[in-house]
Design an enzyme around this catalytic site. Structure first.
Site, PDB file in Angstrom:
ATOM      1  N   THR A  18       1.392  -1.438  -0.521  1.00  0.00           N
ATOM      2  CA  THR A  18      -0.333   0.118   0.375  1.00  0.00           C
ATOM      3  C   THR A  18       0.783   0.879   0.173  1.00  0.00           C
ATOM      4  OG1 THR A  18      -1.710  -1.220   1.327  1.00  0.00           O
ATOM      5  CG2 THR A  18      -1.754   1.184   1.482  1.00  0.00           C
ATOM      6  N   SER A 113       6.187   3.545   9.115  1.00  0.00           N
ATOM      7  CA  SER A 113       5.478   4.574   9.007  1.00  0.00           C
ATOM      8  C   SER A 113       4.724   4.005  10.837  1.00  0.00           C
ATOM      9  CB  SER A 113       3.717   4.364   8.261  1.00  0.00           C
ATOM     10  OG  SER A 113       2.664   4.861   8.690  1.00  0.00           O
ATOM     11  N   HIS A 114       3.727   4.047  11.012  1.00  0.00           N
ATOM     12  CA  HIS A 114       2.569   3.740  12.410  1.00  0.00           C
ATOM     13  C   HIS A 114       3.449   2.135  12.624  1.00  0.00           C
ATOM     14  CE1 HIS A 114       0.692   2.083   9.287  1.00  0.00           C
ATOM     15  NE2 HIS A 114       0.007   1.055   9.997  1.00  0.00           N
ATOM     16  N   LYS A 126      10.227   4.242   0.449  1.00  0.00           N
ATOM     17  CA  LYS A 126       8.799   4.280  -0.993  1.00  0.00           C
ATOM     18  C   LYS A 126       9.542   5.267  -1.575  1.00  0.00           C
ATOM     19  CE  LYS A 126       6.035   7.401   1.039  1.00  0.00           C
ATOM     20  NZ  LYS A 126       4.849   7.180   1.611  1.00  0.00           N
ATOM     21  N   ASP A 277       1.675   9.510  14.251  1.00  0.00           N
ATOM     22  CA  ASP A 277       2.593   8.442  14.015  1.00  0.00           C
ATOM     23  C   ASP A 277       3.959   8.005  13.499  1.00  0.00           C
ATOM     24  OD1 ASP A 277       2.306   9.316  11.004  1.00  0.00           O
ATOM     25  OD2 ASP A 277       2.236   7.454  10.462  1.00  0.00           O
ATOM     26  N   ASP A 279       6.180   8.474  11.033  1.00  0.00           N
ATOM     27  CA  ASP A 279       6.253   9.697  10.017  1.00  0.00           C
ATOM     28  C   ASP A 279       5.621  10.729  10.043  1.00  0.00           C
ATOM     29  OD1 ASP A 279       4.495   7.717   9.036  1.00  0.00           O
ATOM     30  OD2 ASP A 279       4.992   8.219   7.056  1.00  0.00           O
ATOM     31  N   ASP A 281       2.343  10.995   8.628  1.00  0.00           N
ATOM     32  CA  ASP A 281       1.310  11.965   8.456  1.00  0.00           C
ATOM     33  C   ASP A 281      -0.005  11.062   9.103  1.00  0.00           C
ATOM     34  OD1 ASP A 281       2.004   8.619   7.980  1.00  0.00           O
ATOM     35  OD2 ASP A 281       2.236   9.138   5.771  1.00  0.00           O
ATOM     36  N   ARG A 282      -0.030  10.679   9.974  1.00  0.00           N
ATOM     37  CA  ARG A 282      -1.118  10.278  10.316  1.00  0.00           C
ATOM     38  C   ARG A 282      -1.778  11.149  11.744  1.00  0.00           C
ATOM     39  NH1 ARG A 282      -2.224   3.949  11.114  1.00  0.00           N
ATOM     40  NH2 ARG A 282      -1.612   3.262   7.994  1.00  0.00           N
ATOM     41  N   GLU A 364      -9.841   6.201   6.693  1.00  0.00           N
ATOM     42  CA  GLU A 364     -10.225   5.979   7.988  1.00  0.00           C
ATOM     43  C   GLU A 364      -9.564   5.815   8.542  1.00  0.00           C
ATOM     44  OE1 GLU A 364      -9.361   3.254   8.761  1.00  0.00           O
ATOM     45  OE2 GLU A 364      -8.460   2.893   6.545  1.00  0.00           O
ATOM     46  N   LYS A 376      -0.998  12.050   3.114  1.00  0.00           N
ATOM     47  CA  LYS A 376      -1.437  12.968   4.206  1.00  0.00           C
ATOM     48  C   LYS A 376      -0.980  13.437   5.019  1.00  0.00           C
ATOM     49  CE  LYS A 376      -1.401   7.842   6.004  1.00  0.00           C
ATOM     50  NZ  LYS A 376      -0.815   7.652   4.887  1.00  0.00           N
TER      51      LYS A 376
END
Ligand code: G16
Length: 543
Positions: A18, A113-114, A126, A277, A279, A281-282, A364, A376
């Site tokens: 993803t 990420s998280h 990425k 999170d 990185d 972005d969340r 979500e 994000k």
């Protein structure tokens, strides 16, 4: 300095998911693993000769070592310049912004990420393209194809770059420019938001807690919230990025950000709580006594974004990932905005944003963003929330209550079954797929199916098609259940079950989501046979 060509062989499983390639850190540390993947990125983008790249990561274990390898490979490929966040740190949105403002050809972001960090945990990488967004499938497919045939990679032998010293250094002909990771990002935020109004709000006694979860957003949040906007010292907690995120999951949800949740639900809660999170972005947003689901947060921000200067002209349109609740759609419908539904993955928003078809997007999975970057953006979402709170002068609770009364409340929950046997998870999905046409008319836990399909997306900008993006089942009365397998896990399969139901009656809108969705939750197990397939009695994570 010597340029070496090292013989290698294809390594199985280097298929970006993803959001890039995520694996156990030890896997990334195996001989040639990182190098193979980076060389294949170079191959997919027709090499890096003469190009400018951005490089940074979330500071997790192996971040700095990976950065040195990537720099030496960029030099071997003849890159003109690599812009690196000091300490090899860059939040994902800050990296996206740097690519854009510096006109770079692309960038590499080192993050899982998280997911937790550490030698026994996860690492990831990425590639983002020149618009600042995650590489689309066309590019990631090329990367993967290259990983299957790679025979060698190029790297220079040299001493480590000093990642701490701001300014320019060289590896051969390649300029390595170390920049302050926060500066450009903070300047962008100041353009979008009324910092004077936010300063006045904090000066007036507004209180908040921002939990950076020992991840990359700490320095950004400290600089912007405390040093620029005047929030009292201590507003930002867990602000120092640590290679293992302090041993926790840097995942801003009620489970992993429990200390923040406990504070916000207790008697000493500040006016506003937020977390981000690994990185950056969340985001998670919590009011005093009220957790705001990411889907609701997106809808509230869409309804109120015009209160911030950067969005005063209104929104060109909005977009959400398919599993995200329909709360956004209700705002869009009421305001006459186009609302796009994309597969899970921020990369699918890129074309809509580039084409000016959407201004605000969200998912979500705790992601909200706008056309200011192509990722994000956790801290941006917090600043937009602060702007809404400042302009409306109301509490989070009041804003949500009024929002639901006006647009309806989409009760929403996601249940995750983690580390499930991959074949069992596939079998569950295949069984649903096989029964799609038979489901309508059947009743599960008292709910009758009205429609069922497997989501596919035709990109309206470039015409590309993404298939098999999750199974959707709708029921009489409007409930919807979505089943899909995560594309970001590193162990086995993670089954995600997304459930929602719309409640239009204000008198019934203040309930607990798990209770309000009890029948839908039962129907999910009944229709998919979750317990039978996975052997699990209950989900691992409920958000
Ligand atoms: C990534 C993607 C998001 C996606 C999320 C969850 O976020 O960028 O678009 O919603 O993963 O994906 P999945 O359900 O496949 O695990 P992040 O924050 O992990 O980069």
């Amino acid at each position: 300095m010597e340029r070496l060509t090292i013989a290698t062989r294809p390594i199985a499983g280097q298929k970006p998911g993803t959001s890039g390639l995520r694996k156990k850190t030890r896997v990334f540390m195996e001989p040639h693993y990182l190098e193979n993947f980076v060389q294949c990125v170079w191959t997919a983008i027709d090499g890096v000769a003469g190009k400018t790249l951005v490089l940074g990561g979330d500071g997790r274990y192996f971040n700095d070592r990976a950065a040195q390898v990537i720099l030496r490979m960029a030099a071997a490929g003849g890159a003109a310049r690599v812009i690196v966040g000091q300490g090899a740190l860059l939040s994902t949105p800050a990296a996206s912004n740097l690519i854009r403002v510096r006109g770079a050809n692309g960038g590499l972001i080192m993050s899982a990420s998280h997911n937790p960090g550490g030698i026994e945990e996860d690492f990831g990488i990425k590639y983002n393209i020149a618009n600042g967004g995650p590489a689309p499938a066309e590019v990631t497919d090329k990367i993967f194809a290259a990983t299957e045939v790679i025979q060698s990679y190029d790297i220079v032998e040299t001493t480590d770059v000093d990642l701490q010293s701001l300014g320019e250094q060289r590896i051969g002909e390649t300029i390595v420019e170390i920049v302050d990771p926060v500066a450009e990002y903070a300047a962008l935020m100041e353009k979008l938001f009324d910092f004077g109004a936010l300063r006045a709000m904090f000066a007036g006694g507004f209180t908040m807690r921002f939990d950076a979860m020992h991840a990359v957003t700490g320095p950004y949040a400290k600089a912007i919230l405390e040093e620029t906007l005047g929030a009292p010292a201590g507003t930002v907690v867990n602000a120092a990025p640590l290679p293992d995120f302090g041993g926790g999951h840097p995942d801003p949800n009620p489970i992993w950000a429990k200390p923040l949740m406990d504070l916000m639900m207790g008697p000493d809660a500040p006016d506003f709580g937020a977390a981000s999170d690994g990185d950056g972005d969340r985001n998670m947003v919590v009011g005093r006594g009220l957790y705001v689901t990411p889907s609701d947060s997106l809808a509230v921000l869409a309804a109120n974004a015009h209160l911030a200067p950067g969005y005063a002209g209104g929104l060109a349109g909005v977009a959400r990932s398919m599993p995200t609740s329909g709360a956004l759609d209700r705002v869009a419908e009421a305001r006459g905005l186009a609302c796009h539904e994309t597969p899970t993955g921020w990369k699918f928003f890129g074309n809509l944003l580039d084409a000016g078809m959407a201004t605000l997007c969200g998912e979500e999975s705790a992601g909200t963003g706008s056309d200011h970057v192509r990722e994000k953006d956790g801290l941006w979402a917090v600043l937009l929330w602060l702007s809404v709170l400042s302009a409306r002068g109301e509490s989070v609770q009041d804003i949500l209550t009024k929002h639901w009364a006006e647009f309806g409340r989409n009760y929403y929950s996601r249940h995750d079954y983690e580390g499930v046997d991959a074949e069992a998870a596939e079998a569950l999905m295949q069984s649903l797929r096989d029964r799609l046409t038979d489901l309508p008319g059947q009743t599960f836990a008292g709910l009758t199916v009205t429609a069922a399909d497997e989501f596919a997306y035709d990109d309206p900008v470039d015409g590309s098609r993404a298939e098999a993006q999750g199974i959707r089942v709708w029921f009489e009365g409007g409930a919807r259940i979505v089943f899909r397998l995560s594309g970001t896990g590193t162990v086995g399969a993670t089954l995600r079950v997304y459930m929602e139901n719309l409640e239009l009656d204000p008198a019934a809108q203040s309930g607990d989501a798990q209770e309000a969705l009890a029948t839908v939750i039962s129907a999910a197990d009944a229709v998919a046979g979750i317990k039978d397939h996975t052997g699990r009695e209950a989900p691992d994570v409920v958000t």
